[in-house]
Design a protein around this motif. Structure first.
Motif, PDB file in Angstrom:
ATOM      1  N   ALA A 291      47.832  54.716  23.680  1.00  0.00           N
ATOM      2  CA  ALA A 291      46.435  54.304  23.886  1.00  0.00           C
ATOM      3  C   ALA A 291      46.100  54.266  25.366  1.00  0.00           C
ATOM      4  CB  ALA A 291      46.219  52.939  23.254  1.00  0.00           C
ATOM      5  N   ALA A 295      43.101  56.289  26.950  1.00  0.00           N
ATOM      6  CA  ALA A 295      42.020  55.551  27.605  1.00  0.00           C
ATOM      7  C   ALA A 295      41.818  56.045  29.033  1.00  0.00           C
ATOM      8  CB  ALA A 295      42.355  54.062  27.594  1.00  0.00           C
ATOM      9  N   ASP A 342      38.905  47.899  26.202  1.00  0.00           N
ATOM     10  CA  ASP A 342      39.746  47.095  25.301  1.00  0.00           C
ATOM     11  C   ASP A 342      41.124  47.723  25.127  1.00  0.00           C
ATOM     12  OD1 ASP A 342      37.822  45.225  24.973  1.00  0.00           O
ATOM     13  OD2 ASP A 342      37.136  45.936  23.003  1.00  0.00           O
ATOM     14  N   LEU A 343      41.119  49.032  24.998  1.00  0.00           N
ATOM     15  CA  LEU A 343      42.401  49.734  24.862  1.00  0.00           C
ATOM     16  C   LEU A 343      43.290  49.494  26.073  1.00  0.00           C
ATOM     17  CD1 LEU A 343      41.695  53.230  23.259  1.00  0.00           C
ATOM     18  CD2 LEU A 343      43.308  51.519  22.462  1.00  0.00           C
ATOM     19  N   TYR A 346      44.702  46.082  25.931  1.00  0.00           N
ATOM     20  CA  TYR A 346      45.782  46.016  24.954  1.00  0.00           C
ATOM     21  C   TYR A 346      47.065  46.581  25.536  1.00  0.00           C
ATOM     22  CZ  TYR A 346      48.636  47.587  21.061  1.00  0.00           C
ATOM     23  OH  TYR A 346      49.676  47.843  20.230  1.00  0.00           O
ATOM     24  N   SER A 347      46.879  47.690  26.291  1.00  0.00           N
ATOM     25  CA  SER A 347      48.084  48.318  26.839  1.00  0.00           C
ATOM     26  C   SER A 347      48.452  47.772  28.212  1.00  0.00           C
ATOM     27  CB  SER A 347      47.884  49.832  26.911  1.00  0.00           C
ATOM     28  OG  SER A 347      46.773  50.098  27.734  1.00  0.00           O
ATOM     29  N   PRO A 457      46.404  48.686  16.369  1.00  0.00           N
ATOM     30  CA  PRO A 457      45.094  49.025  16.950  1.00  0.00           C
ATOM     31  C   PRO A 457      44.241  49.776  15.918  1.00  0.00           C
ATOM     32  CG  PRO A 457      46.861  49.623  18.436  1.00  0.00           C
ATOM     33  CD  PRO A 457      47.493  49.258  17.148  1.00  0.00           C
ATOM     34  N   LEU A 470      40.309  46.246  17.193  1.00  0.00           N
ATOM     35  CA  LEU A 470      41.102  46.058  18.416  1.00  0.00           C
ATOM     36  C   LEU A 470      41.287  44.573  18.780  1.00  0.00           C
ATOM     37  CD1 LEU A 470      39.721  48.938  20.611  1.00  0.00           C
ATOM     38  CD2 LEU A 470      42.086  48.642  19.898  1.00  0.00           C
TER      39      LEU A 470
END
Lengths: 520, 159
Positions: A291, A295, A342-343, A346-347, A457, A470
C-alpha cells in the motif's frame, strides 16, 4: 643266674597302686565337673558312671595291693591271707560292674541320640514358635499404628491427586465405556460453560463438536489404549466452540476389558486466536508495504490532477457546466488523496510526533467531539476511566484518530438496532507496564468467520460509499507503531464465563520508561 | 469235701514231708575253693569283652576330638592289662610255692630257678602296673579334655 629278686615287682606294685588311685580320682573329678556343667547331657552322665566304676575298681585293687605289700613287709602275711578272699571278691565285683556299665553304654547312646534328635527338633520348633509368637505380638502391638499410618498415607495420596484433579486449569474427566462422563473437574465444567453437577450428566457426544471425533476418540483408545495430542473442537453450553488438545488413557478391569477412560483436555482457543492474529499481522505487514508503494506512486499524479483541475476552474464561469465538472474532478481527487493519505498512515510512511500522551484526555476529547451525534442516535456513552493512568509516549493526533475510529465503529455496529450503549474504559493493571483501553459496544457483534479479516485494508461490511475499509487497518497500524496490540472479543466475555452480546476492542499500549519519567 | 479242699491238703502234706525229711535234697550248691579264681578270670574275660565293645562303639559313633582318642588308648591299654592279669593269675596258680624264697625280709624275696616259661610269665605279669598306670593316665587325660572343651564351648555360647 639261679634266682631273681622280686623287689622290683613289689616297688612297681606299691607306686603303681598309688598312681592308679591318683589318676582315677582325677578322672572322676573331671567326670563329676562335666556332669555339673551339663547336667542334662546323657553322655557325660554315662561317662561319669563308667569312671566311677573304674575308679571303684582301681581303688579297691590299689588298696588291696598296698595292704598286701604292707602286711608282708611288716611280717603279717597270715593276716593278708585272711583278708585276701574279701579283697579279691570286691575286685571281682568291681570289675563285673565296670563291664556291665560299659555294655549298657551302647543302648544308652542310641537312646541318647534319639532323644538328642527329638530335642533338636523340639528346640527348632520352640525357636520357630517363639519367633512366630514374637512377630505376632509385634504385629498386634503395631497393627493399630500401621493401620493409622497406612490410612494417613492413603489420605495424603488421595489429597494430592484430588488437588491435582480439582486445581488443574485444564479439563480432567473420566468416562465409562459408553462415553458417559462420570466425573469432571471444575475447570472442565467452566471451560464448557456448565455448572459442575450438570457435567456428570453429559456424554462425549454432547461436548465434541463433531460426531466423528467421538468415534475417533473411542477407536484410538480401543486400538492403542491411549491418545496423545488429539486436536479437536468442543461445543460449549452456549453453542460456541473451543479448540482443545486431548490426551487420554483407557481404563481396564481385572479381566483386561476396557471399562472407560480418563482424559485431559487443554483449551487452545486463545492460542489458536493468537496464531491467527500472528498470521494476520504478517499478512498486513505485507499489504502495508504494498500500500505504501502504491500510495507514493499515486499521490504525485493525484496532486497534478488536482492542481490542473483547480487552474482550469479559474478559466470557467462558476455556473458553467465545465466548471461544475471540474468541481466533481476536484472533489473526487480530494477524496482519492484522503484515501492515499490514510494508506500512508497505515503503512507508517507519514511522519509522527513523540510526546507525552494522556490517554484519558484523548478519550475525553474524542467523546466531546462525537457525543452530540451519538446522543442523537440514541447511543449512551459510559466512561470508566482510571485515575492513575500513566502517560504514554507517542503521537497524540494519531492516537486521537484511533479513538475516534473506535467510537465510530461502535456507533456503526449499533446503528442498525437504533442505538445502544458504548462503554469506554481505561485501566492500569498493577505490575504490568501496560495501559489498557477498552471500547465495548452492545451492537450486533462480529461473526466468527470475519474476525480474522477485519484489520485487512479495504475490508468493510458497510454499504458501498459508507466506508473505505481503512479505519481499523489504519488504527491497527498506529497502535502497532506505538508498540501496542489490539484484541477483539465478540461476544464479550464477562465474569464467571458469562458472555454479553456486542464487541469489545481492547487496546494494549506499553508504558515506556521515558513515559514513567514524564509522569513523575 | 470238694475237690478244691482235697488238692490243698495234698500240697500241704508234701511240703511237710520235705521239711521233716530233707535227706539228699541238695537245695544249696557248695562252692569249692577254685570257684573264686574262675569267677575272677571270667570277670577279666568279661572286662575284655566289655571294653572291646566300648572301643568299637566309640569308633562306630565317629566321635572325634582329642578326648575320644585318649579314651580309645585307655581301652587298648586296659584290654592289654586284662590279658596280662589273666595270664598272671594262671602263672600264679601253676607256680610252685617253693619257687619263691623269702630270706630275712620280704624285700629280699627271690624267685628261684630253674626258670621256666611259667616263672618268666609270673615275674613279668607281676609288673602289670606298667600297663595299668598309663591306661588310667589316658582315662584322666580323656576326661580332662572333655571337660576343657565343654568349658570352652560354654564360654563361647555365653559370650
Amino acid at each position: 643266674m639261679n634266682s631273681i629278686s622280686m623287689l622290683p615287682t613289689v616297688l612297681v606294685d606299691i607306686t603303681g597302686s598309688a598312681a592308679n588311685m591318683l589318676f582315677s580320682f582325677l578322672a572322676l573329678w573331671y567326670a563329676f565337673r562335666l556332669t555339673r556343667l551339663k547336667p542334662d547331657n546323657f553322655l557325660w552322665g554315662y561317662l561319669f558312671y563308667v569312671t566311677l566304676a573304674i575308679t571303684a575298681f582301681a581303688i579297691s585293687r590299689a588298696v588291696g595291693h598296698i595292704a598286701k605289700e604292707f602286711l608282708f613287709i611288716v611280717g603279717r602275711g597270715d593276716l593278708w591271707r585272711a583278708i585276701a578272699p574279701y579283697s579279691g571278691g570286691i575286685n571281682t565285683l568291681c570289675m563285673i560292674s565296670v563291664s556291665a556299665v560299659m555294655i549298657f553304654y551302647h543302648k544308652g547312646v542310641q537312646a541318647y541320640e534319639a532323644i538328642e534328635q527329638e530335642a533338636a527338633k523340639l528346640k527348632q520348633s520352640k525357636i520357630r514358635l517363639t519367633r512366630a509368637a514374637r512377630e505376632l505380638k509385634e504385629l498386634n502391638l503395631n497393627l493399630e499404628d500401621k493401620v493409622e499410618e497406612r490410612a494417613a498415607e492413603l489420605s495424603k495420596s488421595e489429597k494430592k491427586f484430588r488437588h491435582l484433579f480439582t486445581a488443574s486449569k485444564d479439563m480432567v474427566f473420566f468416562t465409562d465405556s459408553n462415553q458417559a462422563i462420570l466425573d469432571m473437574n471444575a475447570s472442565g465444567s467452566e471451560m464448557l460453560g456448565y455448572a459442575l453437577p450438570e457435567s456428570t450428566r453429559l456424554t462425549l457426544r454432547h461436548i465434541f463438536r463433531h460426531e466423528g471425533d467421538v468415534a475417533v476418540y473411542a477407536k484410538m483408545l480401543e486400538n492403542d489404549g491411549y491418545i496423545r495430542d488429539l486436536e479437536s473442537e468442543f461445543k460449549k453450553k452456549d453453542g460456541s466452540t473451543i479448540y482443545v488438545l486431548i490426551s487420554a488413557t483407557a481404563l481396564y478391569d481385572e479381566q483386561g476389558l476396557m471399562i472407560g477412560s480418563e482424559g485431559i483436555a487443554k483449551d487452545l482457543t486463545r492460542l489458536k486466536t493468537m496464531m491467527e492474529q500472528l498470521v494476520s499481522s504478517e499478512k498486513m505487514a505485507t499489504v502495508g508495504q504494498m500500500a505504501a508503494g502504491i500510495a507514493h506512486e499515486i499521490n504525485t499524479p493525484l496532486g497534478i490532477i488536482l492542481g490542473y483541475a483547480q487552474l482550469m476552474m479559474d478559466d470557467f464561469a462558476k455556473d458553467s457546466e465545465t466548471y461544475q465538472n471540474l468541481e466533481v474532478i476536484e472533489r473526487q481527487t480530494q477524496a482519492s488523496r484522503k484515501i492515499v493519505a490514510d494508506l500512508l498512515k497505515y503503512s507508517r510512511q507519514s511522519g509522527s510526533a513523540r510526546e507525552p500522551i494522556n490517554l484519558n484526555e484523548i478519550i475525553n476529547d474524542a467523546v466531546a467531539i462525537t457525543e452530540h451525534s451519538l446522543n442523537l442516535n440514541h447511543v449512551k456513552i459510559g466512561l470508566q476511566l482510571a485515575g492513575d493512568l500513566p502517560a504514554l509516549v507517542g503521537d497524540p493526533e494519531k492516537m486521537r484518530q484511533v479513538v475516534v475510529n473506535m467510537i465510530n465503529n461502535a456507533y456503526h455496529a449499533m446503528e442498525a438496532q437504533g442505538g445502544g450503549e458504548l462503554i469506554l474504559r481505561t485501566r492500569y493493571p498493577a505490575g504490568a507496564d501496560k495501559v489498557i483501553a477498552e471500547f465495548q459496544d452492545s451492537g450486533h457483534g462480529i461473526p466468527e468467520s470475519i474476525k480474522a479479516r477485519i484489520f485487512d485494508p479495504f475490508f468493510t461490511t458497510k454499504p458501498v460509499g459508507k466506508g473505505t475499509g481503512l479505519g481499523l487497518s489504519v488504527s491497527y497500524g498506529i497502535i502497532r507503531e506505538h508498540g501496542g496490540t489490539i484484541e477483539i472479543e465478540s461476544p464479550v466475555q464477562g465474569l464467571g464465563g458469562m458472555t454479553t452480546p456486542g464487541t469489545l476492542f481492547r487496546l494494549i499500549l506499553p508504558v515506556a520508561v521515558e513515559s514513567a519519567a514524564i509522569k513523575e | 469235701m470238694t475237690n478244691r479242699k482235697i488238692n490243698s491238703s495234698l500240697v500241704f502234706l508234701l511240703l511237710l514231708m520235705a521239711v521233716i525229711t530233707p535227706g539228699e535234697a541238695l537245695a544249696l550248691q557248695v562252692h569249692g575253693e577254685p570257684e573264686g579264681l574262675y569267677v575272677h578270670q571270667m570277670a577279666h574275660l568279661h572286662y575284655i569283652f566289655a571294653i572291646g565293645y566300648f572301643f568299637w562303639d566309640i569308633r562306630r559313633s565317629s566321635f572325634t576330638g582329642r578326648g575320644w582318642r585318649y579314651l580309645q588308648l585307655f581301652c587298648i591299654l586296659m584290654t592289654c592289662w586284662n590279658m596280662i592279669a589273666f595270664v598272671g593269675h594262671l602263672a600264679g596258680v601253676y607256680l610252685d610255692p617253693q619257687a619263691l624264697l623269702q630270706a630275712d625280709h620280704y624285700f629280699q624275696t627271690r624267685l628261684l630257678g630253674p626258670f621256666t616259661l611259667n616263672k618268666y610269665l609270673y615275674f613279668i605279669t607281676k609288673l602289670d602296673h606298667l600297663i595299668y598306670v598309663p591306661a588310667m593316665f589316658f582315662l584322666f587325660l580323656g576326661l580332662r579334655s572333655f571337660y576343657l572343651s565343654v568349658v570352652k564351648t560354654t564360654g563361647e555360647e555365653g559370650r
